[in-house]
Design an enzyme around this catalytic site. Structure first.
Site, mmCIF file in Angstrom:
data_model
loop_
_atom_site.group_PDB
_atom_site.id
_atom_site.type_symbol
_atom_site.label_atom_id
_atom_site.label_comp_id
_atom_site.label_asym_id
_atom_site.label_seq_id
_atom_site.Cartn_x
_atom_site.Cartn_y
_atom_site.Cartn_z
ATOM 1 N N HIS A 21 49.072 48.414 54.543
ATOM 2 C CA HIS A 21 49.356 49.761 54.019
ATOM 3 C C HIS A 21 48.419 50.805 54.625
ATOM 4 C CE1 HIS A 21 46.427 47.801 51.362
ATOM 5 N NE2 HIS A 21 45.882 48.999 51.232
ATOM 6 N N LEU B 79 38.335 49.400 44.860
ATOM 7 C CA LEU B 79 39.588 49.774 44.212
ATOM 8 C C LEU B 79 40.788 49.065 44.829
ATOM 9 C CD1 LEU B 79 38.941 53.609 43.917
ATOM 10 C CD2 LEU B 79 38.887 51.929 42.059
ATOM 11 N N HIS C 63 45.391 55.873 45.263
ATOM 12 C CA HIS C 63 45.905 54.921 46.251
ATOM 13 C C HIS C 63 47.307 55.333 46.722
ATOM 14 C CE1 HIS C 63 46.334 50.918 48.161
ATOM 15 N NE2 HIS C 63 47.613 51.100 47.883
ATOM 16 N N GLU D 293 50.792 25.318 52.566
ATOM 17 C CA GLU D 293 51.999 25.630 53.335
ATOM 18 C C GLU D 293 52.104 27.114 53.686
ATOM 19 O OE1 GLU D 293 51.901 23.834 50.561
ATOM 20 O OE2 GLU D 293 52.425 21.831 51.263
#
Ligand SMILES: Cc1ncc(C[n+]2csc(CCOP(=O)(O)OP(=O)(O)O)c2C)c(N)n1
Length: 549
Positions: A32, A142, A216, A324
């Protein structure tokens, strides 16, 4: 600061050729933060600065999270917790296959390290002594909706990373000198990967935003933009043009195109061979044909038969242990930049826990081959926890995925070779019991082409193959030779209690009885009426499976 030190001090690469095989690799696991990545490549000169304004626009490759549509992105990120596993795969290839100087850097968020797959990757990295790998954790306290569980407890991060066998430094992540020093030291350390745990403040230097919650992913308010840009610019100490260090060009030239089996399948019609064993035999043969074929497994190699590959090519076998998700990410990393032809295997059922990693593999445009064994109810006494039923449905949702469900040893061997030469994700589904070889060694198979077998018998409602084994009866139906008239396919399965449910497609779609679930399940309770019209079978990869029943 972290990106600046990485891109203009630590990393060696050609900015004009981001995918150059000798370049150091960078994985932005906290995908992000894509704008940071794009800004770095603009600063390096590969992107033009005005292009940055196209961020997140529908016709721009500068998407909200990075994908390999951009040549400086090896694996797509954005589903958190996956980047380090991919970085491990790249570092493994660099250290053990390429034996080259390039190094791999991975930037993670502190919220992201709550993901278990991060710890799977940390365990892998130290086990294989990946001293060409550096993970940097941006500990800004955060996450998205609140503080991370450890906040700024740097000592706990240090202890955890050290406990996982990593050479660990805790630094002030805003101090470029400290970061630089840690990265320099990391380059000297042998036998261990390095973790740099960087204490940072989210929104550093922005009044009212620094270290505050609820920012955010939010753009700065328009009326504050000028003053924020001014505050950031006032901290820039030099306008010197930054030039990255050139790579050491010692990557070997390789070719992974057009791989052929060295010899035809060595089976005779009527031999009884489990397709899982035929997978191992085929992979070992393929490994002899090209030295870039590598195999991974998650501690099931004596069940999937990838051990047959290991026996003859031990240096190209990567044991991933019982992890996996990480195995799939490592495999993605190994396949990046076309440095290897990668086959990873485990029980098909256990691939389902790595679904998100496989999904991200498709977004990464990876060329990855996965083999799932023990599919279907034919594994019987092992019980339902080991049975793969959902796997085929799962793989068929993966964009560009080719699904192979070979019916015998010959078709399995052909599927392995086809997979090695096919772009995208390939899934080969193998069975546990021994089943008869039904094709001659010279039989040709093509992706997208179905074969019809023995449909005349089916129309009468007879079971194909051994009624005690769903795999045998299903698989015999799945390679379908062309016949005069329309394609037909019969599949049958024993239901507990002795009754048998079966399904017949004939002549473009007459369904006699029974019900086929895409997940591979027979549901004895449901049956469509005799003579009901069904769509003609649509091949899924090499397999002729009815698509919309
Ligand atoms: C697997 C997964 N779960 C949830 C999200 C949604 N998400 C995006 S960013 C984010 C917070 C990440 O926090 P951190 O790793 O600390 O990154 P930073 O604070 O540095 O941005 C979350 C929960 C996601 N992208 N992936």
């Amino acid at each position: 600061e972290i990106a600046a030190v990485l891109f203009f001090q630590a990393m060696r690469y050609r900015a004009s050729q981001p995918a150059h095989p000798s370049n150091d690799r960078f994985v932005l696991s906290k995908g992000h933060a894509a704008p940071l990545l794009y800004a770095a490549w603009a600063e390096a000169g590969f992107l033009k600065e005005p292009e940055l304004l196209n961020l997140r626009k529908i016709d721009s490759d500068l998407e909200g999270h990075p994908t390999p549509r951009l040549p400086f992105v090896d694996v797509a990120t954005g589903s958190l917790g996956q980047g380090l596993g991919a970085a491990c795969g790249m570092a493994y290839v660099g250290k053990y296959f390429d034996k080259a100087s390039y190094r791999v850097f991975c930037l993670l968020g502190d919220g992201e390290v709550s993901e278990g797959s991060v710890w799977e990757a940390l365990a892998f990295g130290s086990h294989y002594q990946l001293d060409n790998l550096v993970a940097i954790v941006d500990v800004n306290r955060l996450g998205q909706s609140e503080a991370t569980p450890l906040c700024h407890d740097m000592e706990v991060y240090r202890r955890r990373c050290e406990a996982f066998g990593w050479n660990t430094y805790v630094v002030d992540g805003h101090a470029v000198e400290e970061l630089d020093e840690a990265l320099r030291q990391a380059a000297q350390v042998k036998g261990k990967p390095t973790a740099i745990v960087a204490k940072t403040y989210k929104g550093r230097g922005i009044p009212g935003v620094e270290d505050a919650e609820n920012w955010h992913g939010k753009p700065m308010p328009k009326d504050k933009v000028e003053s924020i840009i001014g505050a950031i610019q006032s901290r820039i100490q030099t306008h010197q043009v930054l030039v990255p260090q050139a790579p050491i060009e010692d990557v070997p030239q390789i070719s992974i195109a057009g791989i052929c089996m060295p010899s035809p399948p060595e089976y005779t019609i009527g031999d009884k061979v489990a397709t899982r064993k035929a997978y191992g035999v085929a992979l070992a043969k393929l490994g002899a044909a090209n030295e870039r074929v590598v195999a991974l497994d998650g501690d099931t190699k004596n069940s999937t038969f990838s051990e047959l590959f290991k026996q003859v090519h031990p240096e190209r076998y990567i044991e991933c242990y019982i992890a996996e998700q990480n195995m799939v990410s490592v495999a993605l990393g190994c396949a990046a930049r076309d440095r290897a032809v990668v086959f990873a295997s485990t029980f098909a059922a256990f691939f389902t826990r790595a679904f998100d990693h496989i999904r991200m593999g498709a977004i990464s445009r990876t060329n990855l081959n996965l083999c799932g064994s023990h599919c279907g109810v034919s594994i019987g006494e092992d019980g339902p926890s080991q049975m793969a039923l959902e796997d085929i449905a799962m793989f068929r949702t993966i964009p560009g995925c080719t699904v192979f469900y070979p019916s015998d040893a010959v078709s399995t061997e052909r599927a392995v070779c086809l997979a090695a030469n096919t772009k995208g994700i390939c899934f080969i589904r193998t069975s546990r019991p021994e089943t008869p070889v039904i094709y001659p060694p010279e039989e040709k198979f093509e992706i997208g082409q179905a074969k019809v077998r023995g449909w005349e018998e089916c129309v009468g409602g007879e079971l194909l193959g051994d009624p005690g084994s769903m795999a045998a009866s299903l698989s015999q139906a799945c390679w379908i030779p062309e016949q005069k008239g329309a394609p037909a396919c019969s599949q049958a399965a024993p239901a507990r209690g002795g009754s048998v449910k079966w399904l017949i497609f004939k002549g473009g779609g007459e369904c006699a009885r029974g019900w086929w679930h895409l997940a591979g399940l027979w549901s004895p309770g449901e049956s469509s009426q005799a003579g009901q019209r069904c769509p003609a079978p649509v091949p899924a990869g090499v397999l002729g499976l009815g698509q919309r029943l």
